[in-house]
Design an enzyme around this catalytic site. Structure first.
Site, PDB file in Angstrom:
ATOM      1  N   GLU A   1       0.841  -1.204   0.000  1.00 24.05           N
ATOM      2  CA  GLU A   1       0.000   0.000   0.000  1.00 24.05           C
ATOM      3  C   GLU A   1       0.871   1.248   0.000  1.00 24.05           C
ATOM      4  OE1 GLU A   1      -0.705   0.175   4.825  1.00 24.05           O
ATOM      5  OE2 GLU A   1      -1.787  -1.285   3.624  1.00 24.05           O
TER       6      GLU A   1
ATOM      7  N   LYS B   1       2.572   4.528   1.169  1.00 24.60           N
ATOM      8  CA  LYS B   1       2.965   5.080   2.471  1.00 24.60           C
ATOM      9  C   LYS B   1       2.607   6.559   2.466  1.00 24.60           C
ATOM     10  CE  LYS B   1       6.858   5.692   5.622  1.00 24.60           C
ATOM     11  NZ  LYS B   1       6.598   7.141   5.806  1.00 24.60           N
TER      12      LYS B   1
ATOM     13  N   ASP C   1       1.943  10.437   3.301  1.00 28.19           N
ATOM     14  CA  ASP C   1       2.737  11.473   3.944  1.00 28.19           C
ATOM     15  C   ASP C   1       1.784  12.417   4.667  1.00 28.19           C
ATOM     16  OD1 ASP C   1       4.911  12.903   4.749  1.00 28.19           O
ATOM     17  OD2 ASP C   1       5.235  13.924   2.847  1.00 28.19           O
TER      18      ASP C   1
ATOM     19  N   TYR D   1      -5.502   1.969   7.341  1.00 30.82           N
ATOM     20  CA  TYR D   1      -4.680   0.898   6.788  1.00 30.82           C
ATOM     21  C   TYR D   1      -4.366  -0.221   7.770  1.00 30.82           C
ATOM     22  CZ  TYR D   1      -1.348   4.202   8.866  1.00 30.82           C
ATOM     23  OH  TYR D   1      -0.713   5.085   9.706  1.00 30.82           O
TER      24      TYR D   1
ATOM     25  N   LYS E   1      11.106   2.934   0.855  1.00 32.85           N
ATOM     26  CA  LYS E   1      11.061   4.359   0.528  1.00 32.85           C
ATOM     27  C   LYS E   1      11.402   4.600  -0.936  1.00 32.85           C
ATOM     28  CE  LYS E   1      11.100   7.397   3.342  1.00 32.85           C
ATOM     29  NZ  LYS E   1      10.058   8.319   3.819  1.00 32.85           N
TER      30      LYS E   1
ATOM     31  N   CYS F   1      10.828  42.943 -21.610  1.00 33.23           N
ATOM     32  CA  CYS F   1      10.910  41.518 -21.934  1.00 33.23           C
ATOM     33  C   CYS F   1      12.328  41.161 -22.382  1.00 33.23           C
ATOM     34  CB  CYS F   1       9.910  41.176 -23.035  1.00 33.23           C
ATOM     35  SG  CYS F   1      10.059  39.471 -23.643  1.00 33.23           S
TER      36      CYS F   1
ATOM     37  N   CYS G   1      12.154  40.260 -26.310  1.00 34.50           N
ATOM     38  CA  CYS G   1      11.824  41.199 -27.392  1.00 34.50           C
ATOM     39  C   CYS G   1      11.941  42.659 -26.998  1.00 34.50           C
ATOM     40  CB  CYS G   1      10.416  40.922 -27.923  1.00 34.50           C
ATOM     41  SG  CYS G   1       9.090  41.406 -26.795  1.00 34.50           S
TER      42      CYS G   1
ATOM     43  N   CYS H   1       4.925  39.641 -20.807  1.00 32.85           N
ATOM     44  CA  CYS H   1       5.360  40.467 -21.929  1.00 32.85           C
ATOM     45  C   CYS H   1       4.131  40.880 -22.719  1.00 32.85           C
ATOM     46  CB  CYS H   1       6.319  39.672 -22.807  1.00 32.85           C
ATOM     47  SG  CYS H   1       6.611  40.421 -24.418  1.00 32.85           S
TER      48      CYS H   1
ATOM     49  N   CYS I   1       6.584  39.020 -29.926  1.00 31.21           N
ATOM     50  CA  CYS I   1       7.653  38.482 -29.091  1.00 31.21           C
ATOM     51  C   CYS I   1       8.039  37.094 -29.598  1.00 31.21           C
ATOM     52  CB  CYS I   1       7.189  38.393 -27.641  1.00 31.21           C
ATOM     53  SG  CYS I   1       8.405  37.651 -26.531  1.00 31.21           S
TER      54      CYS I   1
END
Length: 686
Positions: free
Chosen positions: A118, A120, A122, A233, A322, A416, A419, A434, A439
């Site tokens: 399954e 893991k 976080d 779980y 991991k 920019c 251009c 821009c 451009c």
């Protein structure tokens, strides 16, 4: 669903409402398959709240109305777990996992072991205790032996049932302790940070920190404002016996508790490794709805677990495999500004190359000016960077402890870098853009927009061909399209075909003639289409139509002030400023003038007749069966209406076809009139 009692007493009606709302909560928050509207759910909840207000004795602890209540605590109480919440030993490589598998097989005396695998998660680990089916206590993992009592906060999480029940009857454990993880899904985390930014508050660094902080709030009303969810779980204790871990998980699902859908049984190490690689690809592609940083591998047989036992604070029957690290440290060598296809300027950190997530990284995004300032990243900083698969690496934060004092801040350029056109940042937006029409960094995207069917309608100019024209240098500005000859087009390589020798085949005279003819036809255009084709920021088809109705010719629009533009219906200060800024730039005016000198003629927008939609703002959502979206839009505009892409309080009507989604929900929330396709057709007929 339960059957409502006939002529019920207040007690019977309250019991019925509690059970119906519990079932609807399960369908919405656990199964993601609601069968009633939000309005109907709110009506049922309101009725139950009113019953409990008039009869306070009816308010049971498991009532949906009791999810958020009570005053804030002065502190979270520390409570000992009845059974310790052990941590898992970790492995990082295939070889380390195979060593774990070999130890398990040797201890059990078998050739192959059945495992469950399954994600893991976080998040923040929790333990919930149910007695006679009723949620009585919720603890964080803490140090494994002692956790914090977060029962009041857990009750606010709608995916967690306050009372357990089996769908077809059956024995609910007299006592059950379940273990899981409280998380924030990616979409909910992004929405939370948008709300934080709108309030001018500090953004959360990642979903885990936001979830942990929300669950450990002293005031459950604050927790209730965070869109937390939970997945389970494992079982710490159950008064009912089970033979395997998979059997326990199946029972938890029957009780209404959410179990990770990716959990699976495997036979032997090879199948475990295949599942690991599958989840790693899912993580790297950002294909999951929440964060996970590895895969948990557990022996499935509970009898085998007893025989294997534990060492210190970890079981011998499970391991966390991991994923490769996504975060590493490096140094910022410089900060450049890249111009995207839409004109957006993105600050990008040039890094000392570092191996992270399986690839060498030398550039990482800083997103925009707000992120650059919030993180305070400077040239010369030591920084943490994050990468996952093909996702663009990003700078997480500088390591302030390693600053020497000679690090340098950078400023967003006013012109920019591609251009030289003016760079602007509009109110309420995070990006600088821009404003140059030609451009080079965004020219291909500009050309594709210019040529599309609802703009200049130049058939045959697809993205690939436009890329060839730009990369060859033949087209350097939008007006260069009208200088192309048949011979030049015919000599261009076809992007969809190669010769047997692998060389590109030329476009050919027939195709070139057709494209050249399409270019010539497009010169006869309406002012509305032309304005939309220019790609002015915030000017979509509807706004272009409003401009064309207000200004029958282009000349007065070129010199219109922001105040004059704001006087036009449906054009606010932001849009007016963008239009004025676009035409105020000499480079953009030059392109427009060259287009007109090349023969582009602009017909005024025909005035619409008064009809059923006269001066009404209409939003189309869902799929229409009798006509296309474009046809419906044309019919509305022919009758004096305006089609908008979003629902607001100014919207007069929403036409909802099949599979209508968030726009329909927004209309109902705001009380905007909604018409079905049949009602819409009837309005057209009148």
């Amino acid at each position: 669903m339960v059957t409502p009692p006939s002529a019920p007493s207040p007690t019977e009606r309250a019991a019925y409402l509690r059970e119906v709302l519990r079932q609807h909560d399960h369908r919405y928050f656990v199964l993601d398959a609601p069968i009633i509207s939000d309005a109907e759910y709110d009506r049922l909840m309101g009725e139950l709240e009113e019953l409990e207000r008039r009869h306070p004795a009816l308010a049971t602890p498991d009532s949906p109305t009791q999810r958020v209540g009570g005053a804030a605590s002065e502190k979270l109480l520390r409570v000992a777990h009845e059974r310790p919440m052990l941590s898992l030993a970790k492995v990082h490589t295939r070889e380390e996992f195979l060593e774990f598998d070999a130890r398990v097989r040797k201890a059990l005396g078998v050739e192959r072991v059945r495992y469950t695998c399954e994600q893991k998660l976080d998040g923040l680990a929790i333990s919930l205790t149910y007695e006679e089916g009723l949620l009585t206590r919720a603890l964080t993992r803490g140090d494994g032996a002692i956790g914090e009592d977060v029962t009041a906060n857990i009750r606010t999480i709608r995916s967690i049932p306050l009372r357990l029940s089996l769908p077809k009857g059956g024995e609910v454990p007299s006592k059950l302790e379940v273990r899981g993880e409280v998380i924030l899904a990616h979409a909910d985390f992004e929405a939370l940070n948008r709300a934080q930014a709108a309030r001018g508050e500090e953004l959360f660094v990642n979903p885990r920190n936001a979830a942990a902080g929300a669950l450990r709030q002293l005031d459950p009303r604050v927790t209730a404002e965070r869109p937390l969810s939970a997945w389970f779980y494992d079982v710490g204790y159950s008064s009912l016996p089970f033979a395997s871990h998979t059997a326990r998980l199946a029972f938890l699902m029957r009780l209404g508790l959410r179990v990770l859908p990716s959990t699976c049984e495997t036979e032997g190490a090879a199948e475990v490794e295949a599942k690991y690689l599958e989840l790693l690809r899912l993580r790297d592609a950002r294909g999951a709805q929440f964060d996970f940083d590895g895969m948990v591998v557990k022996v499935d047989s509970l009898d085998a677990r007893e025989r294997l036992g534990q060492v210190s604070r970890s079981p011998r029957w499970a391991v966390a495999w991991k994923f490769p690290a996504e975060i590493e440290e490096t140094v910022v060598l410089g900060i450049d500004f890249q111009v995207g296809r839409t004109g957006k300027l993105t600050p990008v950190a040039r890094l000392a190359p570092i191996l992270v997530g399986g690839a060498t990284v030398s550039n990482a995004t800083l997103h925009n000016e707000d992120e650059l300032r919030r993180k305070d990243v400077r040239i010369g900083d030591h920084v943490f960077i994050r990468r996952a698969g093909d996702v663009i690496p990003e700078v997480i934060k500088p390591i302030l402890e390693k600053r020497k004092g000679d690090e340098r801040r950078v400023e967003i350029p006013s012109q920019c870098p591609a251009c030289g056109a003016m760079v602007v940042r509009e109110p309420e937006e995070a990006e600088h853009r821009c404003t140059g029409l030609s451009c080079p960094a965004q020219l291909t995207a500009h050309l594709a927009h210019f040529a599309q069917r609802t703009a200049m309608d130049i058939e045959g100019l697809g993205d690939k061909l436009l890329e060839v024209l730009v990369s060859s240098g033949r087209v350097r500005a939008v007006d260069d399209l009208y200088g192309l000859t048949v011979d030049e087009l015919a000599a261009l390589p076809r992007t969809d075909k190669l010769s047997k020798g692998g060389k590109p085949i030329s476009l050919g005279r027939a195709n070139a003639t057709a494209i050249h003819a399409a270019l010539e036809r497009s010169k006869q255009c309406t002012l509305r289409r032309f304005l939309f084709a220019l790609g002015i920021r915030h000017v979509g088809e509807s706004t272009a139509r409003s401009l064309a109705l207000a200004y029958p010719g282009l000349e007065p629009l070129l010199t219109a002030s922001v105040e004059e533009l704001q006087a036009i219906r449906d054009i606010g200060p932001e849009v007016a400023s963008a239009i004025h800024s676009f035409f105020a730039q000499r480079a953009n005016r030059d392109v427009v003038e060259r287009l007109l000198s090349l023969g582009v003629t602009l017909a005024p927008e025909p005035k619409s007749t008064q009809g059923a939609f006269h001066e009404k703002s209409v939003v189309l959502t869902g799929e229409l069966s009798r006509m296309t979206r474009d046809e419906a839009k044309a019919e509305i505009e022919r009758r004096g209406g305006r089609v908008s892409g979003s629902v607001s309080r100014k919207t007069d009507l929403v036409v909802a076809g099949e599979s209508a989604g968030s726009k329909l929900a927004k209309a109902r929330e705001l009380g905007v009139r909604v018409a079905s396709e049949e009602e819409f057709l009837a309005m057209l007929a009148t």
